[in-house]
Design a protein around this motif. Structure first.
Motif, short mmCIF file in Angstrom:
data_model
loop_
_atom_site.label_atom_id
_atom_site.label_comp_id
_atom_site.label_asym_id
_atom_site.label_seq_id
_atom_site.Cartn_x
_atom_site.Cartn_y
_atom_site.Cartn_z
N ARG A 150 0.89 -1.44 -0.07
CA ARG A 150 0.19 -0.33 0.20
C ARG A 150 0.31 1.06 -0.16
O ARG A 150 0.17 2.45 0.27
N ARG A 151 2.03 1.11 -0.25
CA ARG A 151 2.82 2.37 -1.10
C ARG A 151 3.92 2.32 -2.13
O ARG A 151 3.82 1.41 -2.16
N ALA A 152 4.14 4.03 -2.28
CA ALA A 152 4.50 4.11 -4.01
C ALA A 152 6.10 3.24 -3.89
O ALA A 152 6.29 3.76 -2.66
N GLU A 153 6.35 3.34 -4.68
CA GLU A 153 7.66 2.72 -4.93
C GLU A 153 8.69 3.61 -4.87
O GLU A 153 8.47 5.10 -5.33
N THR A 154 9.83 3.39 -4.34
CA THR A 154 10.94 4.44 -4.00
C THR A 154 11.84 4.08 -4.51
O THR A 154 12.20 2.16 -4.53
N ASN A 155 12.96 4.88 -4.97
CA ASN A 155 13.83 4.47 -5.38
C ASN A 155 15.57 4.92 -5.14
O ASN A 155 15.55 6.00 -4.91
N ALA A 156 16.62 4.41 -5.84
CA ALA A 156 18.44 5.10 -5.62
C ALA A 156 18.36 4.95 -6.41
O ALA A 156 18.63 3.85 -7.37
N TYR A 157 19.08 5.69 -7.06
CA TYR A 157 20.02 5.93 -8.53
C TYR A 157 21.48 6.72 -8.36
O TYR A 157 21.53 7.64 -7.28
N PHE A 158 22.68 5.75 -8.77
CA PHE A 158 23.79 5.34 -8.72
C PHE A 158 24.08 6.14 -9.99
O PHE A 158 24.05 5.56 -11.23
N TYR A 159 23.92 7.37 -9.97
CA TYR A 159 25.01 8.22 -11.23
C TYR A 159 25.69 8.39 -11.82
O TYR A 159 26.90 8.64 -11.07
N ARG A 160 26.71 7.51 -12.50
CA ARG A 160 27.70 7.21 -13.37
C ARG A 160 28.71 8.75 -13.30
O ARG A 160 29.36 9.32 -13.71
N GLU A 161 27.71 9.31 -14.64
CA GLU A 161 28.30 10.25 -15.77
C GLU A 161 28.93 11.66 -14.33
O GLU A 161 29.71 13.05 -14.36
N SER A 162 28.02 11.74 -13.09
CA SER A 162 27.90 13.05 -12.44
C SER A 162 28.39 12.24 -10.78
O SER A 162 28.86 13.21 -10.17
N ASN A 163 29.28 10.99 -11.02
CA ASN A 163 29.17 10.23 -9.57
C ASN A 163 28.95 10.77 -8.40
O ASN A 163 29.40 11.02 -7.42
N THR A 164 26.87 10.39 -8.75
CA THR A 164 26.52 10.86 -7.52
C THR A 164 25.28 9.93 -7.21
O THR A 164 25.44 9.33 -7.37
N ILE A 165 24.60 10.16 -6.39
CA ILE A 165 23.25 9.15 -5.76
C ILE A 165 22.55 9.75 -5.66
O ILE A 165 22.74 10.79 -4.12
N GLY A 166 21.27 9.82 -6.06
CA GLY A 166 20.56 10.42 -6.38
C GLY A 166 19.34 9.32 -5.16
O GLY A 166 18.79 8.06 -5.77
N PHE A 167 17.79 10.11 -4.98
CA PHE A 167 16.67 9.19 -4.68
C PHE A 167 14.83 10.03 -4.97
O PHE A 167 15.41 11.09 -5.49
N SER A 168 14.28 8.61 -5.25
CA SER A 168 13.54 9.72 -5.99
C SER A 168 12.60 10.04 -5.21
O SER A 168 10.82 10.87 -4.83
N THR A 169 12.02 10.06 -3.21
CA THR A 169 11.80 10.87 -2.26
C THR A 169 12.05 11.04 -1.49
O THR A 169 12.02 11.40 -0.99
N SER A 170 13.72 12.07 -2.13
CA SER A 170 14.39 12.74 -1.18
C SER A 170 15.53 13.35 -1.65
O SER A 170 15.49 13.37 -2.73
N SER A 171 15.55 14.66 -1.19
CA SER A 171 16.23 15.60 -1.93
C SER A 171 17.78 15.81 -2.32
O SER A 171 18.69 16.49 -2.48
N LYS A 172 18.00 14.89 -0.46
CA LYS A 172 19.47 14.43 -0.94
C LYS A 172 20.67 14.29 -1.72
O LYS A 172 19.93 13.06 -2.42
N SER A 173 21.90 14.10 -1.83
CA SER A 173 22.60 13.37 -2.58
C SER A 173 23.76 13.09 -2.33
O SER A 173 24.49 13.91 -1.65
N TYR A 174 24.40 12.16 -2.75
CA TYR A 174 25.35 11.93 -1.78
C TYR A 174 26.93 11.51 -2.82
O TYR A 174 26.45 11.25 -4.39
N PRO A 175 28.10 11.04 -2.91
CA PRO A 175 28.88 10.97 -4.08
C PRO A 175 29.19 9.69 -4.01
O PRO A 175 28.92 8.86 -3.27
N ARG A 176 29.37 9.42 -4.93
CA ARG A 176 28.77 7.87 -5.42
C ARG A 176 31.01 7.82 -6.29
O ARG A 176 30.90 8.14 -6.84
#
Length: 348
Positions: free
Chosen positions: A205-231
Motif C-alpha cells: 500500500r505504498r508507492a515505489e521508492t528508488n535510489a539512483y547511482f549516477y556514473r556521469e556525475s558520480n553521485t547518488i540520488g533518490f526519488s523521494t529525497s532531495s539529498k545526494s551523496y558522492p559515488r
C-alpha cells in the motif's frame, strides 16, 4: 317559570371544557416548576453579560541606580605569541581523519548537478578478491515476532542472477498471502565486486521508492529525497550488500575471522550511510535436514540510531548463499528468514 333542563349534549360539552381547562392549568404548573431545574440558553443573556473593561497603563519601571565603576586592575605582562598551526593541523583538529565532507552537486533525473550534497564518511578502498555466487533462486520461511503479541508466518524468495558483467536481485516477502515488500537491485560487476545502478523498494500500500547511482556525475540520488551523496563505485545497496559479502568470502575465505570488520557505504531509498559489518564466527545451521556451518556476520546500527540490526549467516558449503537472515527493529520486533529451498542456476 321553570327553565328547561340542559340537554345531554350540552352537559357533555361543559364536562370536556372543564377537563381541558383543568389540564391546561396543570401543565402550566408543571412547566413553571420544571423551569427552576432546567435553564435553556437565551440569546439575550449573552448580549446582556458583556463586561466593559478599561485598559490602565502600567506604572513606569524604576530607573536603576548606576553602579560604581570597578577599580582598574594592573595589566599582566603579555605572554609570547605562539606560532599558528599549519592548515593541515587545523583541519585535522576540527574534523576526524575518517570523515570527509562532500561538496559536489546533487543530480537531477539525468544526473545533472542541481544543488549541494550531504556529508558522508569516506569509504575504505577495498582490496578484495571477488568471486560472486552462481545464479540461484532461494526460498525462505518467514517468521515475524513482535515485541508484544503472537508471531505471524509467511514466505519469501530472492532471485539472484549474474552473468559475469551484470547482475540483478529481485526479492519478495509476504505474510498471510500478502506481499509486504518487493525490492529490486541491478547494476554491473566490476573488478572490486558489485556496482549498483538502481535500487528500489515497493511496500504494501505504498508507492515505489528508488535510489539512483549516477556514473556521469558520480553521485547518488533518490526519488523521494532531495539529498545526494558522492559515488565512488564501492557503495552497495541494502540488497546487494549480502551478495558482496558472499563474493568476498568466495574470493578469499581468510578475510573471514572472528572480529574481522568490513566497512561499506550502504544506500537505502532515502540516504546512504557507513555500515560497519563485523564477523562473529561460525555457527551450525539446519538446512534441508542437514547441519551445515555458516559464518555469522552482523551489522549493528550506531548508538541512538533508528535503523535495523541485520544478522546474516553465509554458508561456504553451499556457495556462500545466505541460509539465514534476521532483521531486528529498534522497537524489538524481529523478522527471521530461514532458507527452505535452493535452486542453483534457476534464474535465466
Amino acid at each position: 317559570m321553570t327553565r328547561p333542563a340542559p340537554s345531554t349534549d350540552t352537559r357533555r360539552s361543559l364536562r370536556w371544557l372543564f377537563v381541558l381547562v383543568f389540564s391546561l392549568l396543570l401543565h402550566l404548573l408543571v412547566i413553571g416548576h420544571a423551569s427552576e431545574w432546567i435553564r435553556l440558553p437565551s440569546p439575550s443573556t449573552v448580549e446582556d453579560d458583556v463586561i466593559d473593561a478599561e485598559l490602565i497603563a502600567p506604572p513606569p519601571a524604576p530607573v536603576p541606580k548606576p553602579k560604581p565603576k570597578p577599580k582598574p586592575r594592573p595589566k599582566p605582562h603579555p605572554a609570547p605569541a605562539k606560532p599558528a598551526p599549519p592548515p593541515s593541523a587545523t583541519a585535522s583538529a576540527e574534523q576526524p581523519a575518517d570523515v570527509q565532507t562532500a561538496a559536489i552537486s546533487q543530480p537531477d533525473a539525468q544526473g545533472a548537478a542541481t544543488g549541494p550534497t550531504a556529508d558522508i564518511a569516506e569509504p575504505v578502498e577495498p582490496d578484495y578478491t571477488i568471486d560472486l555466487p552462481p545464479s540461484a533462486k532461494l526460498e525462505y520461511d518467514v517468521q515475524k515476532t513482535p515485541i508484544e503479541g503472537q508471531p505471524t508466518y509467511g514466505s519469501g524468495t530472492i532471485a539472484w542472477h549474474q552473468d559475469g558483467s551484470r547482475y540483478t536481485i529481485d526479492g519478495d516477502f509476504g505474510v498471510l498471502f500478502i506481499t509486504a515488500l518487493h525490492f529490486h537491485s541491478e547494476g554491473t560487476i566490476e573488478s572490486d565486486g558489485i556496482a549498483p545502478e538502481l535500487y528500489s523498494e515497493k511496500r504494501f500500500r505504498r508507492a515505489e521508492t528508488n535510489a539512483y547511482f549516477y556514473r556521469e556525475s558520480n553521485t547518488i540520488g533518490f526519488s523521494t529525497s532531495s539529498k545526494s551523496y558522492p559515488r565512488t563505485g564501492t557503495e552497495q545497496d541494502r540488497a546487494s550488500i549480502i551478495w558482496q559479502l558472499a563474493g568476498i568470502g568466495r574470493g578469499d575465505e581468510t578475510r573471514y575471522a572472528p572480529g574481522a570488520v568490513f566497512d561499506v557505504i550502504v544506500t537505502g531509498t532515502r540516504d546512504a550511510e557507513p555500515w560497519q559489518i563485523q564477523v562473529i564466527g561460525r555457527e551450525d545451521i539446519d538446512f534441508d535436514g542437514n547441519t551445515i556451518s555458516a559464518w555469522h556476520v552482523v551489522r549493528a546500527p550506531r548508538a541512538r540510531s533508528r535503523d535495523q540490526r541485520l544478522d546474516i549467516w553465509l554458508a561456504p558449503q553451499i556457495q556462500w548463499y545466505p541460509v539465514r537472515l534476521r532483521y531486528t527493529e529498534p522497537n524489538g520486533d524481529v523478522l527471521n528468514m530461514t532458507l527452505s529451498d535452493l535452486n542453483v542456476s534457476a534464474v535465466p
